[in-house]
Design an enzyme around this catalytic site. Structure first.
Site, mmCIF file in Angstrom:
data_model
loop_
_atom_site.group_PDB
_atom_site.id
_atom_site.type_symbol
_atom_site.label_atom_id
_atom_site.label_comp_id
_atom_site.label_asym_id
_atom_site.label_seq_id
_atom_site.Cartn_x
_atom_site.Cartn_y
_atom_site.Cartn_z
ATOM 1 N N TYR A 274 6.360 -10.034 7.288
ATOM 2 C CA TYR A 274 6.212 -8.589 7.443
ATOM 3 C C TYR A 274 6.616 -8.174 8.864
ATOM 4 O O TYR A 274 6.525 -8.976 9.801
ATOM 5 C CB TYR A 274 4.758 -8.165 7.247
ATOM 6 C CG TYR A 274 4.277 -8.121 5.820
ATOM 7 C CD1 TYR A 274 4.319 -6.938 5.086
ATOM 8 C CD2 TYR A 274 3.739 -9.251 5.215
ATOM 9 C CE1 TYR A 274 3.860 -6.888 3.780
ATOM 10 C CE2 TYR A 274 3.271 -9.217 3.910
ATOM 11 C CZ TYR A 274 3.333 -8.024 3.196
ATOM 12 O OH TYR A 274 2.867 -7.989 1.904
ATOM 13 N N ASP B 299 0.817 -1.211 0.000
ATOM 14 C CA ASP B 299 0.000 0.000 0.000
ATOM 15 C C ASP B 299 0.852 1.262 0.000
ATOM 16 O O ASP B 299 2.054 1.226 0.280
ATOM 17 C CB ASP B 299 -0.894 0.025 1.241
ATOM 18 C CG ASP B 299 -1.900 -1.113 1.263
ATOM 19 O OD1 ASP B 299 -2.223 -1.631 0.184
ATOM 20 O OD2 ASP B 299 -2.355 -1.475 2.364
#
Length: 245
Positions: free
Chosen positions: A111, A53
């Site tokens: 992540y 994003d």
């Protein structure tokens, strides 16, 4: 035709995300494709392991592209790093089999999310972490992490509206490490839905301040309702660390 695998690092602060957009040149994919096309004298489309994003960073994004260029990989890497913006770096190039696909061959991802957990914000950490001034109960958050681990339908932890694709994912591990005033959350799984980690993080923070109990995670799995989960935390604390194949 050569198939080249790329390992890419970037600071996503000033970009609109990974995926190129027709009305903007402020994407990671777009920047790299422009330089590649100039270098190889032909249109070069790169395939990423997945989208990140706007504002999200990466230490180990993987992509691949095909080319007829005979340029040596080191020279190709150095050319890219010379002409790319300084906040995008190609760390490594490797020649891989023709059938390698950065997205479809990926088996998992790791992540990190960083929370600056102290009443006073940091001038230096603000771009790479989320400032959360309230004290957090790490023990309670760890209890919630254990419930989140495993194979579940994570639709309630996603910004997806409607999808025919499966929303079942497996989280193999979630860990929390305290590094001074910085909390480092690590997520390892076979894949993650749109904004899934950021919504899980918002939920964990609400559990950390006592607004939710760890057991509320089970309720979320049952309901699948996005509004039952926590907020979507800002993107600047999120890093794509590694893609597994």
């Amino acid at each position: 035709m050569r198939n080249i695998k790329m390992t890419i690092e970037y600071d996503g602060s000033r970009y609109l995300g990974w995926q190129k957009l027709g009305d903007s040149d402020k994407t990671i994919q777009g920047k790299i494709e422009n330089i590649l096309s100039e270098m190889t004298k032909t249109t070069s489309d790169i395939i990423g392991s997945g989208r990140t994003d706007a504002g999200t960073h990466a230490r180990g994004q993987i992509a691949n592209f095909k080319t007829t260029s005979n340029m040596e990989l080191i020279a190709m890497r150095d050319h890219l790093n010379t002409y790319l913006p300084r906040d995008i770096v190609v760390k490594k190039l490797e020649e891989v089999p023709e059938r390698f696909h950065a997205r479809y061959n990926a088996t998992g991802k790791q992540y990190s999310y960083y929370v600056w957990n102290t009443p006073v914000p940091s001038a230096f950490e603000r771009t790479y972490s989320y400032h959360h001034p309230e004290q957090l109960d790490v023990t309670k958050m760890n209890e919630a992490c254990k419930i989140l681990t495993g194979t579940h339908d994570f639709i309630g932890f996603s910004s997806l509206k409607k999808t025919k694709k499966s929303t079942v994912r497996t989280i193999k591990e979630i860990t929390i490490h305290k590094e001074g005033d910085l909390l480092h959350f690590t997520f390892i799984g076979d894949g993650f839905l749109y904004k899934m980690i950021r919504i899980i993080m918002g939920t964990l923070l609400e559990i950390g301040i006592g607004k939710m109990s760890p057991e509320h995670i089970d309720t979320l799995f049952e309901s699948g309702i996005r509004s039952d989960a926590g907020m979507t935390v800002p993107a600047q604390g999120l890093f794509l660390d590694e893609v597994f194949y």
